[in-house]
Design a protein around this motif. Structure first.
Motif, PDB file in Angstrom:
ATOM      1  N   ARG A 191     103.326   4.644  68.736  1.00  0.00           N
ATOM      2  CA  ARG A 191     103.769   3.378  69.321  1.00  0.00           C
ATOM      3  C   ARG A 191     102.793   2.250  69.015  1.00  0.00           C
ATOM      4  O   ARG A 191     103.204   1.134  68.669  1.00  0.00           O
TER       5      ARG A 191
ATOM      6  N   ALA B  79     110.923   3.113  64.865  1.00  0.00           N
ATOM      7  CA  ALA B  79     110.804   3.164  66.321  1.00  0.00           C
ATOM      8  C   ALA B  79     112.039   3.768  66.963  1.00  0.00           C
ATOM      9  O   ALA B  79     111.954   4.451  67.992  1.00  0.00           O
TER      10      ALA B  79
ATOM     11  N   ARG C 190     111.384  10.271  69.005  1.00  0.00           N
ATOM     12  CA  ARG C 190     110.559   9.956  70.166  1.00  0.00           C
ATOM     13  C   ARG C 190     109.367   9.068  69.830  1.00  0.00           C
ATOM     14  O   ARG C 190     108.404   9.025  70.600  1.00  0.00           O
TER      15      ARG C 190
ATOM     16  N   ARG D 114     111.812   3.869  76.643  1.00  0.00           N
ATOM     17  CA  ARG D 114     112.211   3.783  75.240  1.00  0.00           C
ATOM     18  C   ARG D 114     113.201   2.640  75.027  1.00  0.00           C
ATOM     19  O   ARG D 114     113.093   1.882  74.053  1.00  0.00           O
ATOM     20  N   ARG D 115     114.162   2.478  75.949  1.00  0.00           N
ATOM     21  CA  ARG D 115     115.129   1.384  75.836  1.00  0.00           C
ATOM     22  C   ARG D 115     114.430   0.030  75.945  1.00  0.00           C
ATOM     23  O   ARG D 115     114.722  -0.893  75.180  1.00  0.00           O
TER      24      ARG D 115
ATOM     25  N   PRO E 168     113.543  14.242  77.283  1.00  0.00           N
ATOM     26  CA  PRO E 168     112.966  13.041  77.912  1.00  0.00           C
ATOM     27  C   PRO E 168     113.479  12.872  79.334  1.00  0.00           C
ATOM     28  O   PRO E 168     114.659  13.091  79.622  1.00  0.00           O
TER      29      PRO E 168
ATOM     30  N   GLU F 246     111.266   8.107  80.958  1.00  0.00           N
ATOM     31  CA  GLU F 246     110.930   8.013  79.532  1.00  0.00           C
ATOM     32  C   GLU F 246     112.061   7.375  78.745  1.00  0.00           C
ATOM     33  O   GLU F 246     111.821   6.565  77.838  1.00  0.00           O
ATOM     34  N   ARG F 247     113.298   7.714  79.074  1.00  0.00           N
ATOM     35  CA  ARG F 247     114.436   7.087  78.389  1.00  0.00           C
ATOM     36  C   ARG F 247     114.490   5.587  78.689  1.00  0.00           C
ATOM     37  O   ARG F 247     114.777   4.776  77.798  1.00  0.00           O
TER      38      ARG F 247
ATOM     39  N   PHE G 255     111.304  -0.631  75.271  1.00  0.00           N
ATOM     40  CA  PHE G 255     110.461  -0.825  74.087  1.00  0.00           C
ATOM     41  C   PHE G 255     111.306  -1.315  72.911  1.00  0.00           C
ATOM     42  O   PHE G 255     110.929  -2.270  72.220  1.00  0.00           O
ATOM     43  N   LEU G 256     112.437  -0.675  72.654  1.00  0.00           N
ATOM     44  CA  LEU G 256     113.298  -1.068  71.542  1.00  0.00           C
ATOM     45  C   LEU G 256     113.871  -2.460  71.771  1.00  0.00           C
ATOM     46  O   LEU G 256     113.997  -3.247  70.823  1.00  0.00           O
TER      47      LEU G 256
ATOM     48  N   PRO H 135     108.652   5.921  70.147  1.00  0.00           N
ATOM     49  CA  PRO H 135     108.130   5.032  71.191  1.00  0.00           C
ATOM     50  C   PRO H 135     107.452   5.766  72.338  1.00  0.00           C
ATOM     51  O   PRO H 135     106.724   5.138  73.117  1.00  0.00           O
ATOM     52  N   LEU H 136     107.670   7.075  72.464  1.00  0.00           N
ATOM     53  CA  LEU H 136     107.082   7.822  73.574  1.00  0.00           C
ATOM     54  C   LEU H 136     105.747   8.445  73.213  1.00  0.00           C
ATOM     55  O   LEU H 136     105.055   8.970  74.093  1.00  0.00           O
TER      56      LEU H 136
END
Length: 334
Positions: free
Chosen positions: A94, A82, A86, A12-13, A4, A8-9, A15-16, A88-89
């Motif tokens: 998602r 989630a 990956r 993801r953070r 990632p 992208e990282r 999103f979580l 969330p990516l």
């Protein structure tokens, strides 16, 4: 698949974090009203309404805390999915995560609001307000909120695994005409369909015996759903010199045939039910997936540009043989 990127990282953070905040807010929204309104609710509280719209079943007041408990279990499972890998990516994963969080929250909140509202200020549960159209409205709102959740998960990256190269065409000796066959079944769907059949037969028998109530309609609906479930409970896929044949259900009927001249090429791909929208026949003719279990799929591309994917074992062998027949059928001979 490439590691990632920093963007992208970061996505993801975010999103979580946002889904975690949503889970906490909904938990509070479900847990606070029963506590604040405790003195204005009867004990027990009405929790079930009959077809007449009148309450016909009650449970002790603490049953209201089942709503936040159910939400904690459901949202915890969704957030665990989630947070794993990956998810969330990938856009299709998602949007199902966000749709699930939205729909479950709306359904639980709506149900709690209806139950508390019907019991609020009543001396006894038998005095609870009637409930008819409110349930339909709540389900419609829940579906709409689930749709909004789906849309909310759409923006963002869609990191796809590197596509596997199409398997080379299988080398065929002169006059050799091998056949490849693979089957896959969903036992849970077969069992569920049989249960629905049994329920339909029970209702039909009760109707024949003169039991009161509208029974033929539910019996017919259950039978239709059971037939659909049986049809999609198993698939047998065959590759021959004539093309691809797909037979559905325990009786291997209906049958779908795709002749060689309609196939451009075949390959394998890893797909999950979340990516294609669930189990069974997903999509539309020309761009569809027959999904009975996640994992390896045989994918064909039509000469018209559409695709069909089928979740079967040993898909690489089937794709290689199909490519060999397609290659041999072309005017150039290769």
């Amino acid at each position: 698949m490439h590691p990632p990127s920093s963007a992208e990282r970061a996505f993801r953070r975010r999103f979580l974090l946002l889904t975690g905040v949503w889970a906490v807010l909904v938990t509070a929204a479900l847990a606070v009203p029963p506590l604040v309104l405790r003195d204005r609710l009867p004990d027990p509280v009405a929790m079930h309404w009959g077809l007449s719209g009148r309450p016909d079943r009650a449970y002790p007041y603490p049953v209201l805390f089942v709503f936040p408990l159910v939400w904690a279990v459901v949202s915890g499972g969704i957030l665990a999915a989630a947070a794993r890998g990956r998810a969330p990516l990938r856009r299709f994963r998602r949007v199902w995560l966000t749709a699930g969080l939205a729909w479950n929250a709306a359904w639980l909140l709506g149900t709690e609001v209806l139950v508390i509202g019907a019991n609020l200020g009543r001396a006894a549960w038998t005095d609870a307000a009637p409930m008819t159209w409110q349930v339909v409205a709540m389900l419609a709102v829940s579906a709409a909120v689930g749709g909004l959740g789906w849309l909310a998960g759409w923006p963002g990256p869609d990191v796809r695994p590197a596509a596997a190269p199409p398997p080379p065409a299988m080398a065929l000796a002169p006059r050799e005409r091998p056949v490849w066959v693979s089957t896959v079944s969903a036992r849970w769907l077969l069992a569920l369909s049989l249960v629905l059949f049994a329920a339909a037969l029970s209702l039909a028998l009760a109707a024949l015996l003169g039991r009161p109530g509208p029974l033929w309609g539910p019996a017919a609906l259950l039978a239709i759903v059971a037939v659909a479930g049986l049809t999609l409970s198993s698939v047998a896929v065959r590759v021959t010199r004539d093309g691809l044949t797909i037979a559905f259900g325990p009786l291997r009927w209906p049958v779908r045939r795709v002749p060689l001249h309609r196939i451009e090429r075949a390959w394998t791909d890893e797909r999950s039910p979340a990516e294609v929208g669930g189990w069974g026949y997903r999509g539309l003719p020309g761009s569809a997936t027959i999904m009975l279990r996640g994992g390896e799929c045989l994918v064909i591309r039509y000469t018209t540009g559409g695709e069909l994917a089928i979740s079967v074992d040993d898909a690489a062998t089937g794709a290689a043989l199909l490519n060999a027949y397609v290659s041999a059928a072309r005017p150039s001979g290769g």
